[in-house]
Design an enzyme around this catalytic site. Structure first.
Site: not given
Ligand code: FMN
Length: 360
Positions: A81, A158, A257, A260, A288, A290, A292
């Site tokens: 989200p 959240t 997050h 962040r 979630d 990192g 990649r």
């Protein structure tokens, strides 16, 4: 298949997005808070985990499909989200939603989206989850009813933005205001989307409605007002996971997050196993932060996550190619998962466990 042969990985998309976006926007998307320690740890911690390669296994066919909260998805990589997709592409959340549907995965849309939950749900061909920030019980209840009416498959609350911070240091330095000039479509009173006394301007300025900490009682109350599955996002400690599970959530979403918010937290992958051990018998667990590479997804599933979610990777796809860009990022990750499964001698992501990890 990518029309541009230079786009072969998520990092390729990151580079292409940075080259394309206004540097102030790129900084908003990419950066962590403060010194970026947590952001960096989210990545580097995956490098500390090694896979075990099992031989003498027929891996000619591999399956990446899983179930999350009763929905089958084609791969264990879901859209995390975030609000404001229009910053990266004029089609905003609708482009991301179409791509998620094409890839057969979950789209999570946010409170701060630039397309309303109704528009996102009407566009979706797969499950949609709706992420909530705590702007007061009255607002939560309106949103829950709207998510139910729109046909959302789950509610995600959240937990890790307990008060509105001043904005991230680099965004303050750059004078960047994320929502300036963008529609906050879920609060569009003119279109009847928000029947309570809260206007887009009030939300934008967080004037009368600052974010509030989410108490355990609030989670328990949410449980009583809806039958939709509930997801608790932002859990970083086993004890909190246990308490949220006892309050009735269906899934624990391990997240910092994306680095962040509070800098200095550990990597999500480093706290995953202890949280799985605490609650996996009663809850699904997601992660979630990192992700990649397909190998990151495989490591998270081997440590007990049911699925992972991606934030920045889909943003980079959106910035580079809209719907097609997001779809290609999801496709690249799924191909990589299949490759890694072959390499470690596993035919089905649902069979991943700690036998596939060294020293676990
Ligand atoms: C630009 C941006 C906006 C975000 N907005 C939200 C939000 O509105 N609500 C929320 O719960 N998480 C938000 N997040 C956090 C993501 O849901 C997710 O936890 C994070 O991006 C995962 O890390 P990753 O970017 O390394 O994949 C945002 C992330 C980014 C990059």
């Amino acid at each position: 298949v990518s029309p541009d042969p230079t786009l072969q990985s998520v990092e390729d998309y990151a580079r292409a997005a940075r080259a394309r976006l206004d540097p102030v926007v790129a900084t908003f998307l990419d950066s962590g808070n403060a010194d970026g320690l947590t952001l960096a740890r989210n990545r580097s911690a995956f490098g500390d985990i090694e896979l075990n390669a099992h031989r003498f296994v027929d891996v000619a066919t591999r399956s990446t499909a899983i179930e999350v909260l009763g929905s089958t998805v084609a791969a264990p990589v879901l859209i995390a989200p975030t609000g404001l997709h229009e910053i990266a592409h004029p089609d905003g959340e609708l482009a991301t939603t179409r791509a998620a549907g094409a890839a057969g995965t979950v789209m999570t849309t946010g409170t701060m989206a630039t397309r309303s939950v109704e528009e996102v749900a009407a566009t979706a061909t797969g499950p949609v989850w709706f992420q909530l920030y705590h702007l007061g019980e009255d607002v939560l209840e309106v949103f829950v009813r709207r998510a139910e009416a729109a046909g959302c498959a789950a509610i995600c609350i959240t937990l890790d933005v307990p008060v509105q911070i001043r904005g991230r240091e680099h965004d303050r330095r750059n004078g960047f205001r994320a929502s300036k000039g963008r529609p906050l479509a879920n609060f569009d009173t003119a279109r009847g989307h928000f029947p309570a006394s809260l206007s887009s301007d009030e939300v934008r300025g967080w004037k009368r409605r600052p974010l509030r900490p989410v108490s355990l009682e609030l989670v328990a109350w949410l449980r009583t007002i809806t039958d939709l599955p509930l997801i608790a996002k932002g859990i970083m400690l086993p004890e909190d996971a246990r308490r949220a599970a006892e309050a009735g959530v269906d899934a624990i979403y391990v997240s910092n997050h994306g680095g962040r918010e509070c800098d200095g937290l550990p990597a999500t992958i480093d706290v995953l196993a202890e949280i799985v051990d605490a609650v996996a018998s009663s809850c699904e667990v997601y992660l979630d932060g990192g992700i990649r590479r397909g190998s990151d997804v495989v490591k998270a599933l081997a440590l007990g996550a049911q699925a992972v979610l991606i934030g920045r990777p889909f943003w980079w796809g959106l910035a580079v190619g809209g719907e097609d860009g997001v779809a290609h990022v999801l496709e690249l990750l799924r191909f990589e998962i299949e490759e890694v499964l072959a390499g470690i001698g596993c035919t089905d992501v649902r069979d991943l466990d700690r036998r596939y990890l060294r020293d676990s």
